[in-house]
Design a protein around this motif. Structure first.
Motif, PDB file in Angstrom:
ATOM      1  N   GLY A  18      50.333  14.142   3.599  1.00 41.29           N
ATOM      2  CA  GLY A  18      49.782  13.866   4.241  1.00 41.29           C
ATOM      3  C   GLY A  18      49.188  15.014   5.358  1.00 41.29           C
ATOM      4  O   GLY A  18      48.389  14.373   6.217  1.00 41.29           O
ATOM      5  N   THR A  19      48.161  15.986   4.710  1.00 44.31           N
ATOM      6  CA  THR A  19      46.981  16.301   5.718  1.00 44.31           C
ATOM      7  C   THR A  19      45.916  15.881   5.689  1.00 44.31           C
ATOM      8  O   THR A  19      45.650  15.621   6.849  1.00 44.31           O
ATOM      9  N   ARG A  20      45.497  14.902   4.967  1.00 47.65           N
ATOM     10  CA  ARG A  20      45.065  13.641   4.482  1.00 47.65           C
ATOM     11  C   ARG A  20      45.172  12.821   5.848  1.00 47.65           C
ATOM     12  O   ARG A  20      44.462  12.108   6.613  1.00 47.65           O
ATOM     13  N   GLN A  21      45.783  12.213   5.423  1.00 50.03           N
ATOM     14  CA  GLN A  21      46.378  10.906   6.265  1.00 50.03           C
ATOM     15  C   GLN A  21      46.129  11.537   7.648  1.00 50.03           C
ATOM     16  O   GLN A  21      45.877  10.322   8.915  1.00 50.03           O
ATOM     17  N   HIS A  22      46.534  12.954   8.650  1.00 47.42           N
ATOM     18  CA  HIS A  22      46.831  13.025   9.777  1.00 47.42           C
ATOM     19  C   HIS A  22      45.377  13.323   9.869  1.00 47.42           C
ATOM     20  O   HIS A  22      45.034  12.633  11.183  1.00 47.42           O
ATOM     21  N   ASN A  23      44.128  13.545   9.224  1.00 43.89           N
ATOM     22  CA  ASN A  23      43.211  13.843   8.825  1.00 43.89           C
ATOM     23  C   ASN A  23      42.249  12.930   9.439  1.00 43.89           C
ATOM     24  O   ASN A  23      41.668  12.691  10.413  1.00 43.89           O
ATOM     25  N   LEU A  24      42.633  11.717   8.912  1.00 42.93           N
ATOM     26  CA  LEU A  24      41.773  10.478   8.776  1.00 42.93           C
ATOM     27  C   LEU A  24      42.800   9.770   9.489  1.00 42.93           C
ATOM     28  O   LEU A  24      42.173   9.058  10.640  1.00 42.93           O
ATOM     29  N   SER A  25      43.782   9.691  10.664  1.00 45.94           N
ATOM     30  CA  SER A  25      44.598   9.176  12.244  1.00 45.94           C
ATOM     31  C   SER A  25      43.705   9.703  12.855  1.00 45.94           C
ATOM     32  O   SER A  25      43.327   8.825  13.751  1.00 45.94           O
ATOM     33  N   THR A  26      43.211  10.849  12.725  1.00 45.59           N
ATOM     34  CA  THR A  26      42.979  11.796  13.861  1.00 45.59           C
ATOM     35  C   THR A  26      41.862  11.591  14.577  1.00 45.59           C
ATOM     36  O   THR A  26      40.989  10.852  15.517  1.00 45.59           O
ATOM     37  N   LEU A  27      40.163  11.744  12.701  1.00 47.47           N
ATOM     38  CA  LEU A  27      39.778  10.829  13.153  1.00 47.47           C
ATOM     39  C   LEU A  27      39.218   8.980  14.058  1.00 47.47           C
ATOM     40  O   LEU A  27      38.560   8.354  15.039  1.00 47.47           O
ATOM     41  N   VAL A  28      39.833   8.489  13.042  1.00 42.88           N
ATOM     42  CA  VAL A  28      40.543   6.739  13.856  1.00 42.88           C
ATOM     43  C   VAL A  28      40.260   6.799  15.265  1.00 42.88           C
ATOM     44  O   VAL A  28      39.744   5.307  15.525  1.00 42.88           O
ATOM     45  N   SER A  29      41.288   7.406  15.294  1.00 41.07           N
ATOM     46  CA  SER A  29      41.961   7.274  16.702  1.00 41.07           C
ATOM     47  C   SER A  29      40.673   7.459  17.576  1.00 41.07           C
ATOM     48  O   SER A  29      40.178   7.159  18.437  1.00 41.07           O
ATOM     49  N   LEU A  30      40.695   8.949  17.811  1.00 41.00           N
ATOM     50  CA  LEU A  30      39.014   9.308  18.010  1.00 41.00           C
ATOM     51  C   LEU A  30      38.180   8.403  18.382  1.00 41.00           C
ATOM     52  O   LEU A  30      38.305   8.101  19.804  1.00 41.00           O
ATOM     53  N   VAL A  31      37.554   7.497  17.414  1.00 35.51           N
ATOM     54  CA  VAL A  31      36.501   6.947  17.473  1.00 35.51           C
ATOM     55  C   VAL A  31      36.782   5.777  17.567  1.00 35.51           C
ATOM     56  O   VAL A  31      36.326   5.556  19.547  1.00 35.51           O
ATOM     57  N   HIS A  32      38.098   5.408  17.889  1.00 38.40           N
ATOM     58  CA  HIS A  32      38.994   3.773  18.070  1.00 38.40           C
ATOM     59  C   HIS A  32      38.993   4.547  20.352  1.00 38.40           C
ATOM     60  O   HIS A  32      38.405   3.363  20.675  1.00 38.40           O
ATOM     61  N   HIS A  33      39.457   5.562  20.643  1.00 33.19           N
ATOM     62  CA  HIS A  33      39.458   5.151  22.441  1.00 33.19           C
ATOM     63  C   HIS A  33      38.608   6.003  22.716  1.00 33.19           C
ATOM     64  O   HIS A  33      37.739   5.305  24.425  1.00 33.19           O
ATOM     65  N   SER A  34      37.356   6.358  21.856  1.00 36.84           N
ATOM     66  CA  SER A  34      36.375   7.017  22.572  1.00 36.84           C
ATOM     67  C   SER A  34      34.950   5.646  22.365  1.00 36.84           C
ATOM     68  O   SER A  34      34.244   5.741  23.208  1.00 36.84           O
ATOM     69  N   GLY A  35      35.290   5.292  21.419  1.00 35.58           N
ATOM     70  CA  GLY A  35      34.326   3.994  21.567  1.00 35.58           C
ATOM     71  C   GLY A  35      33.170   4.467  20.686  1.00 35.58           C
ATOM     72  O   GLY A  35      32.047   3.422  20.484  1.00 35.58           O
ATOM     73  N   GLY A  36      33.667   5.949  20.010  1.00 29.14           N
ATOM     74  CA  GLY A  36      32.295   6.092  19.477  1.00 29.14           C
ATOM     75  C   GLY A  36      31.846   7.289  19.500  1.00 29.14           C
ATOM     76  O   GLY A  36      31.377   8.046  20.296  1.00 29.14           O
ATOM     77  N   ALA A  37      31.549   8.107  18.420  1.00 27.22           N
ATOM     78  CA  ALA A  37      30.862   9.372  18.480  1.00 27.22           C
ATOM     79  C   ALA A  37      30.111  10.333  17.585  1.00 27.22           C
ATOM     80  O   ALA A  37      30.875   9.424  16.236  1.00 27.22           O
ATOM     81  N   SER A  38      29.196  10.907  17.199  1.00 23.25           N
ATOM     82  CA  SER A  38      28.581  11.247  16.612  1.00 23.25           C
ATOM     83  C   SER A  38      29.103  12.369  15.811  1.00 23.25           C
ATOM     84  O   SER A  38      30.679  12.357  16.379  1.00 23.25           O
ATOM     85  N   ARG A  39      29.144  12.197  14.532  1.00 18.98           N
ATOM     86  CA  ARG A  39      29.918  13.747  13.105  1.00 18.98           C
ATOM     87  C   ARG A  39      30.250  14.675  14.038  1.00 18.98           C
ATOM     88  O   ARG A  39      31.336  15.428  13.162  1.00 18.98           O
ATOM     89  N   ALA A  40      28.640  15.393  14.408  1.00 16.74           N
ATOM     90  CA  ALA A  40      28.879  16.172  15.078  1.00 16.74           C
ATOM     91  C   ALA A  40      29.522  16.222  16.356  1.00 16.74           C
ATOM     92  O   ALA A  40      30.883  17.478  16.045  1.00 16.74           O
ATOM     93  N   GLU A  41      30.470  15.730  17.119  1.00 14.48           N
ATOM     94  CA  GLU A  41      30.619  15.422  17.776  1.00 14.48           C
ATOM     95  C   GLU A  41      32.375  15.568  17.264  1.00 14.48           C
ATOM     96  O   GLU A  41      33.706  16.075  17.676  1.00 14.48           O
TER      97      GLU A  41
END
Lengths: 379, 379
Positions: A18-41
């Motif tokens: 569940g931790t992994r699922q949550h973190n994956l979800s957080t990342l993909v949502s962040l990228v999707h909603h912002s349109g792109g972000a650097s790995r550092a961001e």
DNA sequence: CTAATATGTTGTAGCCATCAACGAAATCCG
DNA sequence: CGGATTTCGTTGATGGCTACAACATATTAG
């Protein structure tokens, strides 16, 4: 953006997966909603370790949801590759209305890849609307070979039960108790959700439009068929027990007024609508009518603002035009009819997205399960 | 109890320790809200492994939040010990009002261990209210040696900013921009929250009263000082951007009516209140007045129900009495003034908790941070 | 060209829940 | 009455996930 509050009633347990699922979800949502972000961001935003973000992004790339783009020049240090939403996946968005059926292919990042519209002479039957949509979808798919469809969403102007997608009633379409979800999933061969069109608009404005970064907002949309709306509460769309929440067009503003098509009198949408504006324009009294509608709109907004205490109110459709023409009057009426100090703090702003709003919003809603569990997809 | 929806805007990442924190929180909340559950039940409810529940419960017991009681006889198989909330911990709840300061010691499980009330001849100054509360707290602490205080909560009849607990204004107390939280935390030597009293009541009814297991409900409370309220949306209390959400007493029901103390006209609480009932009783026209108030109450409820689509509406205070006397009339008016089919499904029920409601609710709100991270406490 | 800075990568370590096997405590039934 | 059965707690081994430290890499500053 306020902090998440725990629910009143506790839910289920979580395991390591569940931790992994949550973190994956957080990342993909962040990228999707912002349109792109650097790995550092992404590392900074999530608070996760560099190495963790690295492996998670690699997994998302393998799943075909994101890709790593060339770094942008920034400053000192090694440049960080930009993680962008995949360009070859899309959600099919469908919006049947009284005069047309509209279909769009919406990619990640809220980008409308293609859309098509077929005018109608009369409101379509449910089966006809679906057949027309399927027809347009086949044409769009031929034009975009290699595009992978992730999900489909249908936005309907009417009451839609969230639990199963049943269209309980859509008066303008003359639909009653229509179950579209199963037939549509069959036709499009992807998971399909059915939602209310105004609620879809709220989601779109909340994520990609005037409501970016705002966790509590109200949305009032004015169209030819009336006033719809919706709310975002603590970062989530208000749906209510059945999914009918947000019918702000039927807030009481004038008990002595006209009878509404809903059977009651003095609803917001009987006092504020395009028909009255047209009649006033024909009679040469448009200025006075706009003043009158601005006053009633402020009163209706005030009522709802007192209940929700939002930080923003977004006005769309012809209400955005009314805001442009009578911003001062609307604000003054809102001040007079909302429980201070809620009215003092609230910002009233026009919607930022264009006519694609409904398609982008319902695509987002259809994408929601995938965003919550990114690697659960079949392939 | 609906499923949790992910927030529109993604948040931060989680690590393994977060999993543990979430599971501990789930368990302690379950025990606290249900009053006690066997380890086997906890295993089923959380979906966690037996051994996991075992170690987590042991940790919670070590922290002094729960204890394992004798098993209850059930059926075949080895009996499972019942996990109960610890009896020697409590939250201090304070409720200053116009005519009294009330103080309670609320234990886990929503149990009121002790309470005390000091009548006042005039609304207290903030410092005086705090001094009185501290005085009563000392007396209660002496009567209950060995009781460990976990937190304190102050419920104020007025607008309270959730972020920092500032009492923006409490008209009946004549308080303006009062900051109680720091002084109270100093006086009681525990983390202290300040909240609106009606919002506290919603929480209490939602967890321990008429709203148990309901994820979307509205609460209207009638008191001598007016009509307050609150909402539970998808299992969480509605707070809004500043924490002022839920002022249902100022929903418009009669634009031609009287001027409200808030400066507007025709608010729900100018039409439905105890003063009018008293006057009607004196004039011998109480029956007609109750009919009239039932009609206006239904109208006001209908307005809010159309916006929120709750599954239940809970009426407290004198509104519960009005429901008892005029249930049919209220339901009929609600039917006529809410956007169907929302009105068809909604259940209108009286509040179940007594006068302890506010104290239990504000204790719950004060306890919230501890429930979210049970082992974070100092000792 | 060197130092400084920021970032990606790799292998190890630590935390956490699961799982399987075993033991314990009750009921069921002949 | 006593063995079979059922249900549950306990223990030690296992696997998943992220953090961490050390190292490698790529840019800027001067």
């Amino acid at each position: 953006m306020s902090a998440q509050r725990p629910p009143l009633t506790a839910g289920r347990g979580t395991r390591n997966e569940g931790t992994r699922q949550h973190n994956l979800s957080t990342l993909v949502s962040l990228v999707h909603h912002s349109g792109g972000a650097s790995r550092a961001e992404l590392t900074r935003l999530t608070g996760l370790n560099r190495s963790t973000v690295g492996t998670l992004v690699a997994d998302l790339a393998t799943a075909g949801l994101v890709f790593e783009d060339e770094p942008e020049v920034t400053g000192a240090g090694r440049p960080s590759p930009v993680v962008r939403p995949a360009a070859d996946v899309a959600v099919l968005a469908v919006n049947p209305d009284i005069d047309a059926v509209e279909v769009g292919l919406v990619g990640l990042g809220g980008r409308v890849i293609a859309h098509d519209r077929r005018e109608l002479s009369a409101p379509p039957e449910p089966e006809a609307a679906l057949a027309i949509a399927a027809d347009m979808w086949r044409a769009l798919a031929d034009e975009h070979p290699g595009l992978r469809l992730l999900a489909a969403g249908i936005a309907v102007p009417g009451l839609v039960r969230t639990a199963d997608g049943l269209v309980v009633r859509a008066p303008h379409l003359k639909w009653h108790d229509v179950d579209l979800a199963d037939a549509a999933a069959e036709a499009f061969q992807v998971p399909t959700v059915v939602r209310n069109d105004a609620r879809a608009s709220v989601v779109a404005e909340s994520i990609f439009g005037a409501g970016r970064g705002v966790s509590d907002l109200l949305y009032f949309n004015g169209s030819a068929s009336g006033i719809g709306g919706g709310a975002v509460v603590d970062g989530s769309v208000l749906v209510g027990a059945d999914g009918f929440a947000g019918e702000f067009g039927h807030t009481l503003v004038n008990p002595g007024g006209e009878v509404c098509h809903c059977g009651r009198t003095g609803c917001l949408e009987t006092e504020v609508n395009m028909q009255r504006q047209q009649a006033a324009a024909d009679a040469g009294t448009l200025d006075a009518e706009l003043d009158r509608q601005a006053s009633y709109l402020g009163r209706g907004m005030g009522n709802v603002v007192s209940a929700f205490n939002p930080s923003s109110v977004v006005l769309g459709g012809f209400l955005a035009d009314l805001l442009e023409a009578r911003g001062e009057e609307i604000a003054a009426s809102l001040q007079g009819h909302a429980f201070a100090p809620m009215a003092d703090e609230v910002r009233v702003v026009p919607a930022q997205l264009g006519d694609d709003r409904v398609l982008v919003g319902v695509a987002e809603l259809a994408l929601r399960p995938l965003l919550a569990d990114p690697l659960a997809q079949a392939s």
